[in-house]
Design a protein around this motif. Structure first.
Motif, PDB file in Angstrom:
ATOM      1  N   ASP A  70       0.850  -0.831   0.042  1.00 38.69           N
ATOM      2  CA  ASP A  70      -0.398  -0.310  -0.008  1.00 38.69           C
ATOM      3  C   ASP A  70       1.124   1.153   0.125  1.00 38.69           C
ATOM      4  O   ASP A  70       1.421   1.390   1.288  1.00 38.69           O
ATOM      5  N   ASN A  71       1.042   1.825  -0.794  1.00 36.07           N
ATOM      6  CA  ASN A  71       2.095   3.329  -1.239  1.00 36.07           C
ATOM      7  C   ASN A  71       1.327   4.170  -0.442  1.00 36.07           C
ATOM      8  O   ASN A  71       2.020   4.797  -0.647  1.00 36.07           O
ATOM      9  N   THR A  72      -0.100   4.443  -0.480  1.00 37.43           N
ATOM     10  CA  THR A  72      -0.263   5.355   0.428  1.00 37.43           C
ATOM     11  C   THR A  72       0.632   5.386   2.067  1.00 37.43           C
ATOM     12  O   THR A  72      -0.101   6.415   2.339  1.00 37.43           O
ATOM     13  N   SER A  93      20.128  -1.209   4.500  1.00 37.29           N
ATOM     14  CA  SER A  93      19.287  -0.086   4.864  1.00 37.29           C
ATOM     15  C   SER A  93      18.708   0.822   3.448  1.00 37.29           C
ATOM     16  O   SER A  93      17.161   1.298   3.026  1.00 37.29           O
ATOM     17  N   ILE A  94      19.764   1.127   3.252  1.00 35.35           N
ATOM     18  CA  ILE A  94      20.019   1.979   1.726  1.00 35.35           C
ATOM     19  C   ILE A  94      19.229   1.259   0.583  1.00 35.35           C
ATOM     20  O   ILE A  94      18.676   1.664  -0.305  1.00 35.35           O
ATOM     21  N   ARG A  95      19.779   0.021   0.353  1.00 35.23           N
ATOM     22  CA  ARG A  95      18.627  -1.125  -0.865  1.00 35.23           C
ATOM     23  C   ARG A  95      17.479  -0.640  -1.130  1.00 35.23           C
ATOM     24  O   ARG A  95      16.345  -0.213  -2.267  1.00 35.23           O
ATOM     25  N   PRO A  96      16.714  -0.541   0.369  1.00 32.11           N
ATOM     26  CA  PRO A  96      15.093  -0.519   0.392  1.00 32.11           C
ATOM     27  C   PRO A  96      14.236   0.511   0.182  1.00 32.11           C
ATOM     28  O   PRO A  96      13.346   0.559  -0.340  1.00 32.11           O
ATOM     29  N   CYS A  97      15.366   1.801   0.566  1.00 30.73           N
ATOM     30  CA  CYS A  97      15.062   3.134   0.884  1.00 30.73           C
ATOM     31  C   CYS A  97      15.193   2.853  -1.216  1.00 30.73           C
ATOM     32  O   CYS A  97      14.109   3.893  -1.659  1.00 30.73           O
ATOM     33  N   ALA A  98      15.698   2.725  -2.164  1.00 31.01           N
ATOM     34  CA  ALA A  98      15.972   3.068  -3.114  1.00 31.01           C
ATOM     35  C   ALA A  98      15.397   2.227  -3.572  1.00 31.01           C
ATOM     36  O   ALA A  98      14.805   3.018  -5.354  1.00 31.01           O
ATOM     37  N   LYS A  99      15.030   1.197  -3.508  1.00 26.23           N
ATOM     38  CA  LYS A  99      13.671   0.738  -4.301  1.00 26.23           C
ATOM     39  C   LYS A  99      12.488   1.140  -4.137  1.00 26.23           C
ATOM     40  O   LYS A  99      11.641   1.410  -5.027  1.00 26.23           O
ATOM     41  N   ILE A 100      12.262   2.284  -2.873  1.00 28.00           N
ATOM     42  CA  ILE A 100      10.939   2.511  -2.644  1.00 28.00           C
ATOM     43  C   ILE A 100      10.535   3.880  -3.586  1.00 28.00           C
ATOM     44  O   ILE A 100       9.807   3.984  -4.385  1.00 28.00           O
ATOM     45  N   CYS A 101      12.234   4.513  -3.595  1.00 33.87           N
ATOM     46  CA  CYS A 101      12.154   5.752  -4.868  1.00 33.87           C
ATOM     47  C   CYS A 101      11.823   4.992  -5.940  1.00 33.87           C
ATOM     48  O   CYS A 101      11.133   6.135  -6.726  1.00 33.87           O
ATOM     49  N   GLU A 102      12.089   3.520  -6.427  1.00 35.62           N
ATOM     50  CA  GLU A 102      12.277   3.235  -8.371  1.00 35.62           C
ATOM     51  C   GLU A 102      10.574   3.485  -7.998  1.00 35.62           C
ATOM     52  O   GLU A 102      10.336   3.500  -8.931  1.00 35.62           O
ATOM     53  N   ILE A 103      10.207   2.502  -6.988  1.00 40.34           N
ATOM     54  CA  ILE A 103       8.612   2.284  -7.183  1.00 40.34           C
ATOM     55  C   ILE A 103       7.560   3.977  -7.221  1.00 40.34           C
ATOM     56  O   ILE A 103       6.973   3.747  -8.742  1.00 40.34           O
ATOM     57  N   LEU A 104       8.958   4.869  -6.855  1.00 43.32           N
ATOM     58  CA  LEU A 104       8.097   5.574  -6.353  1.00 43.32           C
ATOM     59  C   LEU A 104       8.029   7.286  -7.703  1.00 43.32           C
ATOM     60  O   LEU A 104       6.627   7.054  -8.115  1.00 43.32           O
ATOM     61  N   SER A 151      15.321   5.340 -11.495  1.00 43.13           N
ATOM     62  CA  SER A 151      14.725   6.547 -10.820  1.00 43.13           C
ATOM     63  C   SER A 151      15.346   7.463 -12.018  1.00 43.13           C
ATOM     64  O   SER A 151      14.617   8.630 -12.476  1.00 43.13           O
ATOM     65  N   LEU A 152      15.992   7.947 -12.076  1.00 40.24           N
ATOM     66  CA  LEU A 152      16.810   9.390 -12.705  1.00 40.24           C
ATOM     67  C   LEU A 152      16.375   8.945 -14.472  1.00 40.24           C
ATOM     68  O   LEU A 152      16.074   9.643 -14.919  1.00 40.24           O
ATOM     69  N   LEU A 153      16.079   8.011 -14.829  1.00 41.88           N
ATOM     70  CA  LEU A 153      15.798   7.570 -16.210  1.00 41.88           C
ATOM     71  C   LEU A 153      14.676   8.125 -16.497  1.00 41.88           C
ATOM     72  O   LEU A 153      14.321   9.265 -17.382  1.00 41.88           O
ATOM     73  N   LEU A 154      14.002   7.829 -15.585  1.00 37.30           N
ATOM     74  CA  LEU A 154      12.379   8.358 -15.192  1.00 37.30           C
ATOM     75  C   LEU A 154      12.465  10.168 -15.519  1.00 37.30           C
ATOM     76  O   LEU A 154      11.532  10.672 -15.889  1.00 37.30           O
ATOM     77  N   LEU A 155      13.526  10.177 -14.171  1.00 40.64           N
ATOM     78  CA  LEU A 155      13.501  11.511 -13.785  1.00 40.64           C
ATOM     79  C   LEU A 155      14.154  12.696 -15.313  1.00 40.64           C
ATOM     80  O   LEU A 155      13.268  13.794 -14.738  1.00 40.64           O
ATOM     81  N   GLY A 156      15.024  11.869 -16.049  1.00 43.49           N
ATOM     82  CA  GLY A 156      15.505  12.466 -17.386  1.00 43.49           C
ATOM     83  C   GLY A 156      13.934  13.333 -17.999  1.00 43.49           C
ATOM     84  O   GLY A 156      14.501  13.981 -19.193  1.00 43.49           O
ATOM     85  N   GLN A 157      13.045  13.125 -17.795  1.00 45.07           N
ATOM     86  CA  GLN A 157      11.857  12.899 -18.991  1.00 45.07           C
ATOM     87  C   GLN A 157      11.152  13.993 -18.228  1.00 45.07           C
ATOM     88  O   GLN A 157      11.050  15.108 -19.691  1.00 45.07           O
ATOM     89  N   LYS A 158      11.844  14.640 -16.945  1.00 47.45           N
ATOM     90  CA  LYS A 158      11.524  16.159 -16.795  1.00 47.45           C
ATOM     91  C   LYS A 158      12.786  16.769 -16.139  1.00 47.45           C
ATOM     92  O   LYS A 158      12.072  18.020 -16.580  1.00 47.45           O
ATOM     93  N   TYR A 159      13.443  16.582 -16.157  1.00 44.58           N
ATOM     94  CA  TYR A 159      14.565  17.172 -16.051  1.00 44.58           C
ATOM     95  C   TYR A 159      15.735  16.648 -17.246  1.00 44.58           C
ATOM     96  O   TYR A 159      16.718  15.914 -17.151  1.00 44.58           O
ATOM     97  N   SER A 160      15.869  17.454 -18.399  1.00 44.45           N
ATOM     98  CA  SER A 160      16.281  17.361 -19.700  1.00 44.45           C
ATOM     99  C   SER A 160      18.402  16.854 -19.661  1.00 44.45           C
ATOM    100  O   SER A 160      19.099  16.476 -19.741  1.00 44.45           O
TER     101      SER A 160
END
Length: 193
Positions: A70-72, A93-104, A151-160
């Motif tokens: 439940d991402n909410t 600790s970093i790996r699961p948080c990086a995964k959360i960022c990726e899913i977001l 995450s960065l690949l996707l963010l590149g769609q917004k920030y060239s």
């Protein structure tokens, strides 16, 4: 376990310390309690961001499990989640948080309607960008770096400006990467071009 309610953060900490291990079953068990009592997410996040405490890893694992269900549950603590990412030191600790960022980011940039787009603001996106670049250039395991690449690949769609920097980092690190790193880097580079 269904009726377990942690009244204090120390009780939650004790449960994480004594009852959670690498098994999916144990992580799922406590994440179910978190989902039943979402007010516990703040305490869970506090524990996850306790620097250099091995129990912080267990809290991060449980947070990831609960978030996937439940991402909410993370919405009320988004500011704290993003602000604390830079404080993480332990790779587990970093790996699961990086995964959360990726899913977001996957949900944020999805063409399907979802509730993530209205929750994340410009500051959150900037924090993910900075943190993912730090994880990508830092001495981190492949999973963390792979989630950061996505995450960065996707963010590149917004920030060239992201694509040239991402390309440069991947090309520079490619010769020294593991087979898994190289495979993800190739996929990422192919999508950038």
């Amino acid at each position: 376990m269904q009726s377990t309610i942690f009244v204090t953060k120390s009780e939650l900490y004790s449960w994480l310390e004594n009852s959670v291990n690498h098994s999916r079953e144990k992580r799922q068990q406590i994440s179910s309690v978190i989902l039943e009592h979402p007010h516990l997410v703040l305490d869970l996040l506090d524990i996850a961001y306790t620097v250099n405490d091995p129990i912080s890893c267990k809290a991060a694992w449980v947070l990831e499990f609960a978030f996937k269900e439940d991402n909410t549950i993370i919405f009320p603590v988004l500011n704290k989640f993003f602000k604390g990412l830079k404080s993480l030191k332990l790779e587990s600790s970093i790996r699961p948080c990086a995964k959360i960022c990726e899913i977001l980011m996957i949900k944020y940039f999805s063409k399907k309607e979802n509730n993530i787009k209205e929750q994340l603001n410009e500051n959150h996106l900037e924090q993910i960008t900075t943190t993912c670049f730090d994880w990508l250039i830092g001495d981190h395991k492949v999973a963390t770096q792979a989630y950061s690449m996505t995450s960065l690949l996707l963010l590149g769609q917004k920030y060239s400006w992201i694509y040239p920097d991402l390309r440069s980092i991947l090309e520079k690190n490619y010769p020294y990467g593991t087979a898994a790193y190289k495979a993800r880097a190739r996929l990422t580079l192919a999508k950038i071009k």
